[in-house]
Design an enzyme around this catalytic site. Structure first.
Site, PDB file in Angstrom:
ATOM      1  N   ARG A 130       0.842  -1.221   0.000  1.00  0.00           N
ATOM      2  CA  ARG A 130       0.000   0.000   0.000  1.00  0.00           C
ATOM      3  C   ARG A 130       0.868   1.260   0.000  1.00  0.00           C
ATOM      4  O   ARG A 130       0.565   2.242   0.692  1.00  0.00           O
ATOM      5  CB  ARG A 130      -0.934   0.022   1.221  1.00  0.00           C
ATOM      6  CG  ARG A 130      -1.945  -1.085   1.253  1.00  0.00           C
ATOM      7  CD  ARG A 130      -2.943  -0.985   0.101  1.00  0.00           C
ATOM      8  NE  ARG A 130      -4.038  -1.913   0.290  1.00  0.00           N
ATOM      9  CZ  ARG A 130      -4.009  -3.194  -0.048  1.00  0.00           C
ATOM     10  NH1 ARG A 130      -2.939  -3.704  -0.639  1.00  0.00           N
ATOM     11  NH2 ARG A 130      -5.048  -3.968   0.172  1.00  0.00           N
ATOM     12  N   SER A 146     -10.292  -0.558   3.644  1.00  0.00           N
ATOM     13  CA  SER A 146      -9.515  -0.852   4.858  1.00  0.00           C
ATOM     14  C   SER A 146      -8.962   0.460   5.409  1.00  0.00           C
ATOM     15  O   SER A 146      -8.322   1.205   4.682  1.00  0.00           O
ATOM     16  CB  SER A 146      -8.323  -1.752   4.539  1.00  0.00           C
ATOM     17  OG  SER A 146      -8.739  -2.980   4.021  1.00  0.00           O
ATOM     18  N   GLU A 184      -4.330   3.598   6.440  1.00  0.00           N
ATOM     19  CA  GLU A 184      -4.054   3.434   5.005  1.00  0.00           C
ATOM     20  C   GLU A 184      -4.378   4.723   4.239  1.00  0.00           C
ATOM     21  O   GLU A 184      -3.596   5.148   3.404  1.00  0.00           O
ATOM     22  CB  GLU A 184      -4.901   2.259   4.492  1.00  0.00           C
ATOM     23  CG  GLU A 184      -4.299   1.550   3.297  1.00  0.00           C
ATOM     24  CD  GLU A 184      -5.221   0.489   2.737  1.00  0.00           C
ATOM     25  OE1 GLU A 184      -5.182  -0.634   3.243  1.00  0.00           O
ATOM     26  OE2 GLU A 184      -5.967   0.780   1.785  1.00  0.00           O
TER      27      GLU A 184
HETATM   28  N1  EPU Z   1     -11.001 -10.605  10.784  1.00  0.00           N
HETATM   29  C1  EPU Z   1     -11.672 -10.671  11.990  1.00  0.00           C
HETATM   30  N2  EPU Z   1     -12.575  -9.693  12.280  1.00  0.00           N
HETATM   31  C2  EPU Z   1     -12.853  -8.675  11.421  1.00  0.00           C
HETATM   32  C3  EPU Z   1     -12.166  -8.606  10.198  1.00  0.00           C
HETATM   33  C4  EPU Z   1     -11.237  -9.588   9.903  1.00  0.00           C
HETATM   34  O1  EPU Z   1     -11.442 -11.571  12.775  1.00  0.00           O
HETATM   35  O2  EPU Z   1     -13.696  -7.845  11.753  1.00  0.00           O
HETATM   36  C5  EPU Z   1     -10.064 -11.653  10.416  1.00  0.00           C
HETATM   37  C6  EPU Z   1     -10.669 -12.447   9.258  1.00  0.00           C
HETATM   38  O3  EPU Z   1     -11.421 -13.521   9.717  1.00  0.00           O
HETATM   39  C7  EPU Z   1      -9.453 -12.912   8.519  1.00  0.00           C
HETATM   40  C8  EPU Z   1      -8.411 -11.839   8.798  1.00  0.00           C
HETATM   41  O4  EPU Z   1      -8.876 -11.102   9.916  1.00  0.00           O
HETATM   42  O5  EPU Z   1      -8.986 -14.126   9.031  1.00  0.00           O
HETATM   43  C9  EPU Z   1      -8.168 -10.953   7.608  1.00  0.00           C
HETATM   44  O6  EPU Z   1      -9.355 -10.297   7.256  1.00  0.00           O
HETATM   45  P1  EPU Z   1      -9.786  -9.955   5.761  1.00  0.00           P
HETATM   46  O7  EPU Z   1      -9.414 -11.049   4.852  1.00  0.00           O
HETATM   47  O8  EPU Z   1     -11.177  -9.524   5.786  1.00  0.00           O
HETATM   48  O9  EPU Z   1      -8.947  -8.626   5.508  1.00  0.00           O
HETATM   49  P2  EPU Z   1      -7.463  -8.520   5.051  1.00  0.00           P
HETATM   50  O10 EPU Z   1      -7.025  -9.760   4.414  1.00  0.00           O
HETATM   51  O11 EPU Z   1      -6.575  -8.051   6.102  1.00  0.00           O
HETATM   52  C10 EPU Z   1      -6.709  -7.292   2.936  1.00  0.00           C
HETATM   53  C11 EPU Z   1      -6.709  -5.902   2.366  1.00  0.00           C
HETATM   54  C12 EPU Z   1      -7.996  -5.623   1.629  1.00  0.00           C
HETATM   55  C13 EPU Z   1      -8.171  -6.666   0.561  1.00  0.00           C
HETATM   56  C14 EPU Z   1      -8.231  -8.034   1.238  1.00  0.00           C
HETATM   57  C15 EPU Z   1      -8.344  -9.135   0.243  1.00  0.00           C
HETATM   58  C16 EPU Z   1      -5.289  -4.562   3.775  1.00  0.00           C
HETATM   59  C17 EPU Z   1      -5.201  -3.530   4.845  1.00  0.00           C
HETATM   60  N3  EPU Z   1      -6.505  -4.937   3.426  1.00  0.00           N
HETATM   61  O12 EPU Z   1      -7.671  -7.349   3.954  1.00  0.00           O
HETATM   62  O13 EPU Z   1      -7.840  -4.356   0.995  1.00  0.00           O
HETATM   63  O14 EPU Z   1      -9.365  -6.448  -0.174  1.00  0.00           O
HETATM   64  O15 EPU Z   1      -6.999  -8.240   1.954  1.00  0.00           O
HETATM   65  O16 EPU Z   1      -7.109  -9.368  -0.364  1.00  0.00           O
HETATM   66  O17 EPU Z   1      -4.257  -5.001   3.278  1.00  0.00           O
HETATM   67  C18 EPU Z   1      -8.215  -2.049   1.091  1.00  0.00           C
HETATM   68  O18 EPU Z   1      -6.989  -1.906   1.080  1.00  0.00           O
HETATM   69  O19 EPU Z   1      -8.999  -1.053   1.132  1.00  0.00           O
HETATM   70  C19 EPU Z   1      -8.765  -3.381   1.122  1.00  0.00           C
HETATM   71  C20 EPU Z   1     -10.082  -3.611   1.249  1.00  0.00           C
END
Ligand code: EPU
Length: 360
Positions: free
Chosen positions: A186, A260, A356
């Protein structure tokens, strides 16, 4: 003696470029509909930028040339807490084309003002797959490299060829390749030393041939298992990604948000062991260099924030990583909420979450 060749008279810059002779400028323009959080703020001066020539006109302008600039794309990665005194350049450069079909890749290009999702859909219609995992990310094509957007196992830098930009001091056009953009998680040079100094006008993407699906992300693996489609095409992956995102991320048209709100923090293996010792459930992903990425959404959720409201800002019910405008929020309320979340995550885990979006 040979006669002098005919003089080529160059039109003044204000007429060059074919996009109209003068700049389209608004005074005291509301930015509320130009940021996906829907936060209230005004620009003292807003210039609609519809071509590279418009950027040059701004640089050459007697009063705008030296003033500070604020570059606004789709407004999906910004928290506006006050009016903007800098000259706001609203990037509306359109156009998309397949530049070249090389044996090893399709090269496609779009103007910085094109909507990202429309562009991704268009590439698929042209038979140039490769961006489908990045479907439905809010914002514009020009904003995509600024924060090296990423989702479901693909980052922009994996599909990037080059971009054209205009230096806001010299007015020169500069083409940057991937190493010059210094992409990180990012992050890019446009969030650092080129912030406010350079306008991205066009972005070119390299979509590898033959196309191969990227399905390693847990939620996509689940779709494969549920549907029984073991060899999905790019369109199917596009549809899956849209479905996954719609299920857990709020539509900014309905609820103001900027995706995010925090980056996933990266800690050392030692720090991670320590945290796991206390919280064995913590969601974490080991990285190739030995460090560990923690799920910020999980950390925030573990601190009890999901669904909470402070003032008129809140934490989305289905995804703790997303802050939302509950209606009529001011940017300062979003920032107050974000600070409270940072403090509680720091208090419990000793980890500092980094926002972010850019906070103005
Ligand atoms: N989780 C929780 N509670 C929550 C949210 C998440 O326990 O309220 C747990 C989920 O169960 C999961 C883990 O945390 O095991 C990761 O959560 P999730 O996959 O929803 O989010 P992320 O992988 O961290 C990232 C990017 C997103 C992108 C997704 C898919 C960042 C900060 N975010 O999210 O990007 O769409 O992966 O690849 O890197 C963005 O940057 O605006 C964005 C949406």
């Amino acid at each position: 003696m040979r006669p002098d060749p005919p003089q080529r008279v160059l039109p003044p810059l204000s007429q060059a470029g074919g996009a109209g002779a003068s700049l389209d400028v608004e005074s005291r323009a509301s930015l509320r509909s130009f940021n996906t959080f829907g936060l209230p703020a005004f620009a003292q001066t807003l210039v609609h930028i519809r071509s590279a020539a418009d950027v040059k006109r701004v640089v050459d302008h007697p009063s705008y040339g030296r003033a500070g600039k604020f570059i606004l794309g789709g407004g999906s990665n910004v928290v506006l807490t006050r009016d903007v005194n800098a000259i706001v350049l609203k990037i509306e450069i359109m156009g998309r084309r397949v530049v070249e079909e090389r044996p090893e890749a399709w090269i496609v290009e779009a103007g910085a003002g094109e909507n990202w999702q429309d562009f991704v859909a268009w590439t698929l219609e042209q038979g140039c797959p490769g961006l489908e995992n990045l479907a439905l990310i809010p914002g514009t094509v020009g904003a995509a490299p600024v924060q090296n957007i990423g989702a479901y196992g693909v980052e922009l830098q994996d599909r990037f060829e080059a971009l054209d930009s205009i230096d806001l001091v010299t007015g020169r056009q500069v083409t940057l390749d991937a190493p010059s953009c210094h992409f990180g998680y990012r992050d890019s040079v446009f969030k650092r030393h080129l912030a406010g100094k350079s306008v991205i006008t066009h972005v070119r993407f390299r979509l590898p041939r033959p196309w191969a699906p990227v399905l390693g992300y847990l939620e996509l693996e689940r779709k494969v298992a549920e549907s029984g489609i073991t060899r999905p095409d790019a369109r199917t992956i596009f549809d899956w990604v849209c479905t996954i995102r719609r299920a857990k991320l709020p539509d900014p048209q309905a609820i103001g948000n900027a995706g995010s709100f925090f980056k996933n923090p990266v800690v050392s293996a030692e720090q991670c062991r320590d945290i796991i010792g206390r919280d064995p459930e913590i969601v974490h992903y080991p990285l190739p260099d030995g460090s560990v990425k923690l799920a910020a959404g999980w950390l925030i959720d573990a601190c009890g924030w999901k669904g909470k409201t402070v003032g008129r800002a809140g934490v989305y019910e289905k995804q703790a990583l997303v802050l939302v405008n509950r209606g009529g929020a001011h940017g300062s309320e979003v920032v107050t909420l974000a600070r409270a979340i940072q403090e509680s995550v720091y208090g419990r885990f000793g980890i500092r979450l980094e926002p972010e979006p850019v906070i103005v």
